[in-house]
Scaffold this active site. Structure first.
Site, PDB file in Angstrom:
ATOM      1  N   ASP A  29     -34.203  13.037 110.469  1.00 59.53           N
ATOM      2  CA  ASP A  29     -32.773  12.947 110.210  1.00 59.53           C
ATOM      3  C   ASP A  29     -32.534  13.506 108.812  1.00 59.53           C
ATOM      4  O   ASP A  29     -33.283  13.215 107.882  1.00 59.53           O
ATOM      5  CB  ASP A  29     -32.328  11.483 110.271  1.00 59.53           C
ATOM      6  CG  ASP A  29     -30.967  11.312 110.932  1.00 59.53           C
ATOM      7  OD1 ASP A  29     -30.021  11.975 110.471  1.00 59.53           O
ATOM      8  OD2 ASP A  29     -30.872  10.517 111.883  1.00 59.53           O
ATOM      9  N   ASP A  88     -26.969  14.880 109.910  1.00 55.71           N
ATOM     10  CA  ASP A  88     -25.930  13.859 109.918  1.00 55.71           C
ATOM     11  C   ASP A  88     -24.592  14.433 109.449  1.00 55.71           C
ATOM     12  O   ASP A  88     -24.517  15.087 108.403  1.00 55.71           O
ATOM     13  CB  ASP A  88     -26.373  12.736 108.962  1.00 55.71           C
ATOM     14  CG  ASP A  88     -25.543  11.481 109.087  1.00 55.71           C
ATOM     15  OD1 ASP A  88     -25.606  10.840 110.146  1.00 55.71           O
ATOM     16  OD2 ASP A  88     -24.835  11.144 108.120  1.00 55.71           O
ATOM     17  N   GLU A 130     -24.679  16.912 113.872  1.00 55.61           N
ATOM     18  CA  GLU A 130     -23.707  15.920 114.354  1.00 55.61           C
ATOM     19  C   GLU A 130     -22.310  16.319 113.886  1.00 55.61           C
ATOM     20  O   GLU A 130     -22.084  16.511 112.699  1.00 55.61           O
ATOM     21  CB  GLU A 130     -24.053  14.535 113.804  1.00 55.61           C
ATOM     22  CG  GLU A 130     -23.178  13.444 114.394  1.00 55.61           C
ATOM     23  CD  GLU A 130     -23.128  12.186 113.551  1.00 55.61           C
ATOM     24  OE1 GLU A 130     -22.874  11.118 114.116  1.00 55.61           O
ATOM     25  OE2 GLU A 130     -23.315  12.265 112.325  1.00 55.61           O
ATOM     26  N   HIS A 135     -27.845   5.594 118.064  1.00 59.68           N
ATOM     27  CA  HIS A 135     -27.775   4.346 117.290  1.00 59.68           C
ATOM     28  C   HIS A 135     -26.341   3.971 116.905  1.00 59.68           C
ATOM     29  O   HIS A 135     -26.136   2.938 116.272  1.00 59.68           O
ATOM     30  CB  HIS A 135     -28.633   4.497 116.037  1.00 59.68           C
ATOM     31  CG  HIS A 135     -28.110   5.574 115.120  1.00 59.68           C
ATOM     32  ND1 HIS A 135     -28.114   6.910 115.483  1.00 59.68           N
ATOM     33  CD2 HIS A 135     -27.535   5.518 113.905  1.00 59.68           C
ATOM     34  CE1 HIS A 135     -27.560   7.614 114.510  1.00 59.68           C
ATOM     35  NE2 HIS A 135     -27.201   6.800 113.544  1.00 59.68           N
ATOM     36  N   ASP A 136     -25.362   4.817 117.241  1.00 55.96           N
ATOM     37  CA  ASP A 136     -23.957   4.533 116.911  1.00 55.96           C
ATOM     38  C   ASP A 136     -23.126   4.152 118.129  1.00 55.96           C
ATOM     39  O   ASP A 136     -21.941   3.839 117.991  1.00 55.96           O
ATOM     40  CB  ASP A 136     -23.294   5.780 116.286  1.00 55.96           C
ATOM     41  CG  ASP A 136     -23.880   6.164 114.934  1.00 55.96           C
ATOM     42  OD1 ASP A 136     -24.413   5.273 114.238  1.00 55.96           O
ATOM     43  OD2 ASP A 136     -23.788   7.357 114.580  1.00 55.96           O
TER      44      ASP A 136
END
Ligand code: ISL
Ligand code: CA
Length: 576
Positions: free
Chosen positions: A112, A213, A272, A345-346
């Site tokens: 990430d 991210d 993302e 994870h969101d």
């Protein structure tokens, strides 16, 4: 019962195709994956202990959520040192061992990359905040107050304003997320080169790419103009002024030149992008532009958000969901590439969110998996999704850990008073990110085999039934189904390159499509509802003689006249 078969790697990839077009990515959220030392926090040695699970599943790439040094205001998405592993996760040596372990099994590791912002505890920010004339002052986004208050009216993703006043210098700094996540100033070339240097350091160390991210937020409109405030809101949504801002493509192309050029064939990048549309996605992922391999868009995971947002959800309309997917399939058919995901994870767990986690748990988990995995693009599996892990039955605010939910709860209950509290709690219980962050369910042991200590977040009580140990050896398991889908991508070229055509676009229950290339056609039909659904007689006739039933989650049958609730069927026909 037609069971999908286990993995053979990449027989389906054709010469000249990029490897990641045949790949399936598995996301590990390290804090919740496996705890090796009993401190209640998942760690890198814990991941290493479970490499067999990943290999059995057949995945190609692990995307590892942040393990860098961090004060964990946002579980590691607030990085204080990009070159260090946080002690709660292990050491740099552990990470090297993970890379070696994955590579030895033919899997890659994607890290990430969180570079829209750092932690406020990063040395860069400490220097930047130390005085107005510090050389790093311009590494972040500082502005004078406007009329004694915030420089503009933008609201943070985590409630409150996007600005925090630094008392010492009398200026505000910008943070799209928490006040402990100050945004870097990408306008400054020194910031960019420090980031590229760090990325190169990780690639030299053996990592195989990055998941970036909120990367479409790095270029802000230089004037930081006020946004429009929606009725009832305290702050504006400023995304029009930082989502895919004026220089974002320059920055990504520069990043490509400085970091990826010459070695990108073996690497993978995914960005993302909350603001992405298909039009924007084509720009980011057109291979001739040298930006990113693929992006995550948010269209399909926004379809159940009500006017009040993710914590005030509305029912999903299947027709909207299918048409959204079909549009992305169509728009990225000739240029660019899709990523395919239900979970990360969101996001709340898909079987609870869009499926039925009580009466049709197995059927809906496998049906949803199938419609996603057999589209064109690179599928992502989030830890526990391959077990059909569900949302958590949250019943009180002290079970939550996520800053987004906690801040929202605080703000909404202050505004609405105690009377609102139960409703707000129900909203975060359904839409909150902690649904994805309860520990991975390895077994029916105490704490689901995740830790020998006290887990940092409660374990879902349903681990007695839903766990890896119970599923790995069986044929009728969500795990076996995912393994089969992954294998299908690895063995059937049509899954990778076939044209996508949505069937029955207006049908409120059935999600049906075909994939076709020069020699093969696939038909995928899923009943995404709790009621039986009659099938179009013409479709049954057309496909009744298909040679192969690749998958059926209720029995070993060809197209029936009546699809059972959450039944999915995949048929294959040789055409050339
Ligand atoms: O879905 C969201 C919008 O409300 C948020 O949960 C989420 O913050 C957003 O998708 C951006 O996500 C990424 O950046 C955040 C981090 O908290 C998320 O975990 C990460 O995936 C800030 O780094
Ligand atoms: Ca640990």
């Amino acid at each position: 019962m037609t069971t999908l078969q286990p993995a053979t790697r990449h027989a389906s990839l054709r010469a000249g195709d990029e490897w990641w077009k045949a790949a399936v990515v598995y996301q590990v959220y390290p804090r919740s994956f496996a705890d090796s030392n009993g401190d209640g926090i998942g760690d890198i040695p814990g991941i290493i202990e479970h490499l067999d699970h990943l290999e059995d599943l057949g995945i190609d790439v692990v995307w590892l959520s942040p393990v860098y040094a961090s004060p964990h205001d946002d579980n590691g998405y607030d990085i204080s040192d990009y070159y260090a592993v946080d002690p709660s996760f292990g050491t740099l040596e552990d990470l090297d061992e993970l890379i070696v372990g994955l590579h030895a099994r033919g899997m890659k590791l994607v890290m990430d990359l969180v570079v829209n912002h750092t932690s406020d505890e990063h040395g860069w920010f400490r220097q930047s905040a130390s005085s107005r004339d510090n050389p790093k002052r311009d590494w972040y986004i500082w502005r004078d107050p406007r009329d004694g208050a915030e420089p503009n009216n933008w609201g943070s993703f985590f409630s409150g304003p996007t600005w925090t006043l630094d008392e010492t210098s009398g200026q505000y700094y910008l943070h799209l997320f928490s006040s402990k996540q100050p945004d870097l100033n990408w306008e400054n070339p020194d910031v960019r080169s420090a980031i590229y240097q760090m990325m190169n350091w990780w690639l030299d160390r053996g990592v195989d790419g990055f998941r970036m991210d909120v990367i479409s937020f790095i270029s802000k409109h230089p004037d930081l103009p006020d946004g429009r405030v929606n009725e009832g809101a305290s702050y504006a949504d400023g995304i029009d002024f930082y989502g895919s801002g004026p220089r974002v493509h320059d920055y990504l192309q520069e990043m490509h030149r400085e970091v990826f050029a010459g070695r990108d064939a073996e690497l993978m990048t995914v960005g993302e992008m909350i603001d992405a549309t298909p039009e924007k996605a084509r720009l980011y992922t057109d291979s001739t532009r040298h930006e990113l391999n693929m992006i995550f868009h948010f269209e399909h995971v926004g379809l159940d958000h009500g006017p009040g947002g993710k914590f005030a959800p509305k029912p999903l309309q299947l027709v909207e969901l299918k048409q959204s997917f079909a549009r992305w399939q169509r728009e990225l058919a000739d240029v660019g590439w899709n990523s395919l995901y239900w979970n990360n994870h969101d996001q709340p767990r898909v079987v609870s969110r869009f499926g039925n986690d009580t009466d049709y748990w197995y059927e809906s988990a496998t049906a949803l998996a199938t419609v996603l995995h057999l589209m064109r693009g690179t599928p992502y599996v989030y830890q526990g999704e391959e077990l059909g892990m569900t949302n958590m039955p949250f019943s009180s605010i002290d079970q939550f850990r996520d800053i987004e939910s906690l801040n929202y709860y605080r703000e909404a209950t202050v505004a609405g008073g105690r009377a609102q509290a139960a409703e707000v709690l129900a909203g975060i219980a359904r839409g909150g990110r902690d649904n994805a962050r309860t520990p991975m369910q390895w077994s029916s042991d105490p704490n689901a085999g995740f830790t020998a200590g006290e887990p940092w977040i409660p374990v879902n009580p349903n681990h007695a039934d839903i766990n890896a140990a119970a599923q790995r050896d069986g044929n009728r398991s969500v795990f076996a189904w995912y393994r089969g889908l992954i294998n299908l991508r690895h063995t059937e070229p049509v899954v990778i390159d076939g044209a996508f055509d949505l069937l029955l676009p207006e049908h409120p229950q059935l999600f049906a499509y075909t994939r076709t290339n020069e020699d093969t056609a696939l038909l995928v039909v899923a009943n995404c509802s709790n009621d039986s659904a009659p099938l179009d007689a013409a479709l049954v006739t057309a496909w009744g003689s298909a040679e192969t039933i690749l998958a059926n989650n209720v029995g070993d049958r060809r197209l029936p006249l009546l699809m059972l609730p959450w039944e999915v069927i995949v048929l294959k026909r040789i055409t050339g």
